[in-house]
Write a protein that holds these residues in place. Structure first.
Motif, short mmCIF file in Angstrom:
data_model
loop_
_atom_site.label_atom_id
_atom_site.label_comp_id
_atom_site.label_asym_id
_atom_site.label_seq_id
_atom_site.Cartn_x
_atom_site.Cartn_y
_atom_site.Cartn_z
N TYR A 105 0.78 -1.10 -0.17
CA TYR A 105 0.18 -0.01 -0.13
C TYR A 105 0.81 1.11 0.07
CZ TYR A 105 -3.53 -3.67 1.31
OH TYR A 105 -4.21 -4.64 1.29
N TYR A 109 0.60 4.28 3.49
CA TYR A 109 -0.65 3.30 3.62
C TYR A 109 -1.69 3.82 4.44
CZ TYR A 109 1.49 2.82 8.50
OH TYR A 109 1.91 3.09 9.50
N ASP A 110 -1.54 4.66 5.42
CA ASP A 110 -2.44 5.59 6.40
C ASP A 110 -3.32 6.30 5.57
OD1 ASP A 110 -0.35 7.10 6.08
OD2 ASP A 110 -0.39 7.94 8.18
N TRP A 113 -6.07 3.72 4.42
CA TRP A 113 -6.61 2.93 5.35
C TRP A 113 -6.92 3.43 6.68
CZ3 TRP A 113 -8.87 -1.52 3.78
CH2 TRP A 113 -8.28 -2.23 2.65
N LYS A 117 -10.82 5.96 5.15
CA LYS A 117 -11.71 5.15 5.88
C LYS A 117 -12.58 5.95 6.70
CE LYS A 117 -12.85 1.51 5.59
NZ LYS A 117 -13.99 0.91 5.06
N ASP A 153 -11.86 -3.45 9.20
CA ASP A 153 -11.34 -3.45 7.97
C ASP A 153 -9.90 -3.85 7.53
OD1 ASP A 153 -13.71 -2.96 6.52
OD2 ASP A 153 -13.43 -0.97 6.58
N LEU A 154 -8.87 -3.15 8.56
CA LEU A 154 -7.62 -3.26 8.60
C LEU A 154 -7.34 -4.91 8.92
CD1 LEU A 154 -6.59 -0.50 11.07
CD2 LEU A 154 -5.93 -0.64 8.36
N HIS A 157 -7.86 -6.77 5.46
CA HIS A 157 -6.94 -6.28 4.35
C HIS A 157 -5.50 -6.24 4.82
CE1 HIS A 157 -11.23 -5.43 3.37
NE2 HIS A 157 -10.80 -6.28 2.13
N VAL A 158 -5.22 -5.57 5.97
CA VAL A 158 -3.98 -5.17 6.30
C VAL A 158 -3.46 -5.69 7.53
CG1 VAL A 158 -2.53 -3.03 6.53
CG2 VAL A 158 -4.60 -2.95 5.19
#
Length: 312
Positions: A105, A109-110, A113, A117, A153-154, A157-158
């Motif tokens: 990502y 990335y933050d 996500w 988000k 969600d994290l 996916h992450v």
């Protein structure tokens, strides 16, 4: 690789060779990009070497960090647009997963996500609520709901990013509407204070009632114990009296039986003759004289002494 770098440094100008050194701060890891491709190398805090203009080193924070998302809009289902001026998300990236997350990502990335988000989740929340629900009724639980939604969600996916806390300001609303809600909030606070005061008074009254009931129960128990004690004493006295009466009756009966036995033992022929003689001596009158020709008994009829028979 480092040996090759030192060889290259020997042929480079002094200023250029100094640019080969870089530093990674504590709480960060360093990842390298070469020609836009992420290399597999990950370094920890300290001084490291890289090829300037060819290899780029990027610091990645693996400590607790706070992402600040400003001016998040909130459109409620009753058609009123407001916004959260500031949403803060405290999060951390696992050092072991830093390379994987950056590779998937990017360094930011933050942004995907967390920042994006937050906008999405708040929009979803507000679109199903009225302004009153957002501003008053459900605001206290919104930060926890947002934290759980982000983490869900994290996790899906992450792998490696954890949401520690979410903080947010009260949403801003038009001044005319805000005055109404502030007045409502004051009334709600006053109602809560009154309710709490009522609960305290009720609790005190309940405590007093409990004390009164406890004292009454103790008194009733004392009276019950006293009554039982007195009844037991009366029963004991009655049982003692009955036992004493029984002993007296038994003693009297035994005395009578003993007397009867003794009397029965005395009724021998000799004893009866003795008693007959004593009675005859006590009840018989005899008269003697020169002019009395016969023996007189009771002075009623003349009796022949030979025919006298004494009966007891």
């Amino acid at each position: 690789m480092k040996a090759h770098l030192f060889i290259i440094m020997a042929f480079l100008p002094c200023g250029l060779s100094l640019n080969m050194f870089h530093q990674v701060q504590e709480g960060h890891v360093g990842v390298y990009f070469r020609g836009g491709r992420l290399l597999d190398t990950v370094v920890g805090p300290g001084i490291h070497l890289h090829l300037p203009y060819i290899t780029e080193m990027v610091d990645v924070n693996v400590r607790l960090q706070t992402d600040i998302i400003p001016n998040v809009p909130c459109g409620t289902k009753d058609g009123i647009l407001s916004q959260f001026e500031r949403v803060e998300v405290v999060n951390t990236l696992s050092q072991a997963q830093a390379h994987t997350v950056v590779k998937a990502y990017g360094v930011d990335y933050d942004r995907v996500w967390i920042h994006d988000k937050v906008h999405h989740e708040i929009n979803q929340f507000c679109s199903n609520k009225t302004l009153r629900e957002v501003y008053v009724d459900d605001f206290a639980s919104l930060d926890e709901l947002l934290k759980l939604a982000l983490q869900k969600d994290l996790d899906a996916h992450v792998n490696g990013v954890s949401i520690m806390a979410v903080r947010m300001t009260k949403p801003t609303v038009p001044a005319s509407i805000r005055g109404n809600y502030e007045a409502m909030e004051e009334q709600r606070t006053a109602a809560l204070v009154a309710q709490r005061t009522h609960e305290v008074v009720e609790q005190e009254l309940e405590t007093e009632r409990a004390k009164t009931v406890s004292a009454a129960n103790r008194r009733a128990e004392e009276i019950h114990i006293q009554t039982e004690t007195e009844a037991q004493q009366k029963r004991t006295q009655a049982e003692t009296k009955a036992y004493e009466d029984k002993l007296a009756a038994e003693s009297k009966r035994y005395a009578v039986e003993q007397e009867a036995t003794a009397n029965e033992a005395l009724l021998t022929d000799a004893y009866l003759r003795l008693q007959e003689t004593r009675v005859w001596e006590q009840n018989t009158k005899a008269y003697f004289g020169e002019s009395i020709p016969r023996l007189m008994i009771d002075a009623v009829q003349p009796v022949d002494p030979a025919s006298v028979r004494v009966t007891v």
